[in-house]
Motif scaffolding. Sequence first.
Motif, PDB file in Angstrom:
ATOM      1  N   ARG A  59      15.257  -7.028  -4.192  1.00 55.41           N
ATOM      2  CA  ARG A  59      15.269  -6.560  -5.583  1.00 55.41           C
ATOM      3  C   ARG A  59      14.047  -5.689  -5.870  1.00 55.41           C
ATOM      4  N   ARG A  82      12.371  -3.881  -3.714  1.00 53.31           N
ATOM      5  CA  ARG A  82      12.585  -2.585  -3.074  1.00 53.31           C
ATOM      6  C   ARG A  82      13.556  -1.741  -3.876  1.00 53.31           C
ATOM      7  N   ALA A  83      14.607  -2.375  -4.417  1.00 54.65           N
ATOM      8  CA  ALA A  83      15.594  -1.640  -5.212  1.00 54.65           C
ATOM      9  C   ALA A  83      14.963  -1.123  -6.496  1.00 54.65           C
ATOM     10  N   GLU A  84      14.085  -1.906  -7.139  1.00 54.61           N
ATOM     11  CA  GLU A  84      13.400  -1.458  -8.362  1.00 54.61           C
ATOM     12  C   GLU A  84      12.476  -0.281  -8.072  1.00 54.61           C
ATOM     13  N   ALA A  86      12.705   1.807  -5.615  1.00 59.92           N
ATOM     14  CA  ALA A  86      13.514   2.969  -5.257  1.00 59.92           C
ATOM     15  C   ALA A  86      14.151   3.582  -6.493  1.00 59.92           C
ATOM     16  N   SER A  87      14.554   2.779  -7.465  1.00 59.21           N
ATOM     17  CA  SER A  87      15.186   3.318  -8.671  1.00 59.21           C
ATOM     18  C   SER A  87      14.153   3.935  -9.618  1.00 59.21           C
ATOM     19  N   GLU A  88      12.908   3.458  -9.636  1.00 59.92           N
ATOM     20  CA  GLU A  88      11.866   3.991 -10.503  1.00 59.92           C
ATOM     21  C   GLU A  88      11.353   5.347 -10.017  1.00 59.92           C
ATOM     22  N   ASP A  89      11.217   5.509  -8.736  1.00 56.66           N
ATOM     23  CA  ASP A  89      10.623   6.727  -8.202  1.00 56.66           C
ATOM     24  C   ASP A  89      11.501   7.302  -7.088  1.00 56.66           C
ATOM     25  N   PRO A  90      12.585   8.013  -7.459  1.00 55.29           N
ATOM     26  CA  PRO A  90      13.441   8.590  -6.412  1.00 55.29           C
ATOM     27  C   PRO A  90      12.750   9.678  -5.610  1.00 55.29           C
ATOM     28  N   ASP A 135      10.886   8.726  -2.036  1.00 51.99           N
ATOM     29  CA  ASP A 135      11.589   8.740  -0.757  1.00 51.99           C
ATOM     30  C   ASP A 135      11.665  10.146  -0.182  1.00 51.99           C
TER      31      ASP A 135
END
Length: 187
Positions: free
Chosen positions: A169, A171-173, A175-179, A182
């Motif tokens: 979760r 990691r998912a947060e 990744a969703s906050e700062d696309p 990546d």
Amino acid sequence: MTQQWTLPAWAVLLPVVVGLALLVAVLLLAVRVGRTGRRATATAAEVGALRDVVAVLEQQQRAPTVPPTTPSDYVITRVGDDPPEVEERAPASVSRPPADRPVVAAPLFADLVLRESVVQAASLAAGVRRALAPEVRHRVRLEMKRDVKRARKQRRTDLRAARRDWEARRRAEVASEDPGLDEGSAA
């Protein structure tokens, strides 16, 4: 010259507690004896009623039987017929004078009550003795150890699963906050 006595509290309380326990036991025994006496009286009344029923049935059996003449005389059950006179006589037997009722003598009654109490106490003592036997205690101890090990293993498994879920979760947060993070790290 005065002497002072010191006495532990348990030495004073022990006779009081034992006395109270004996008093309670005597009261319980008296209540039980009273209940058993009432049951014996009720049983004696039932025995008298059953004797009347047996006497009526014996009279009916001794009565001469008339050979059946019609097919309706071959009925096996009495469903739908009037109730026999035995049921009408049963309440009359309850109002018989007390002299006709059988009475259990007091020493015999006390002997029966005490025997029952002794048998119950002996069976309780045997059960406690068996429950406290070393092999039973050892078996219980082993089962407890197994259960504790199983619970620890299950807690560790649950903790690992919860930690994996929490990290996923997180990691998912992230990744969703700062696309763009990546994309920038890939370049």
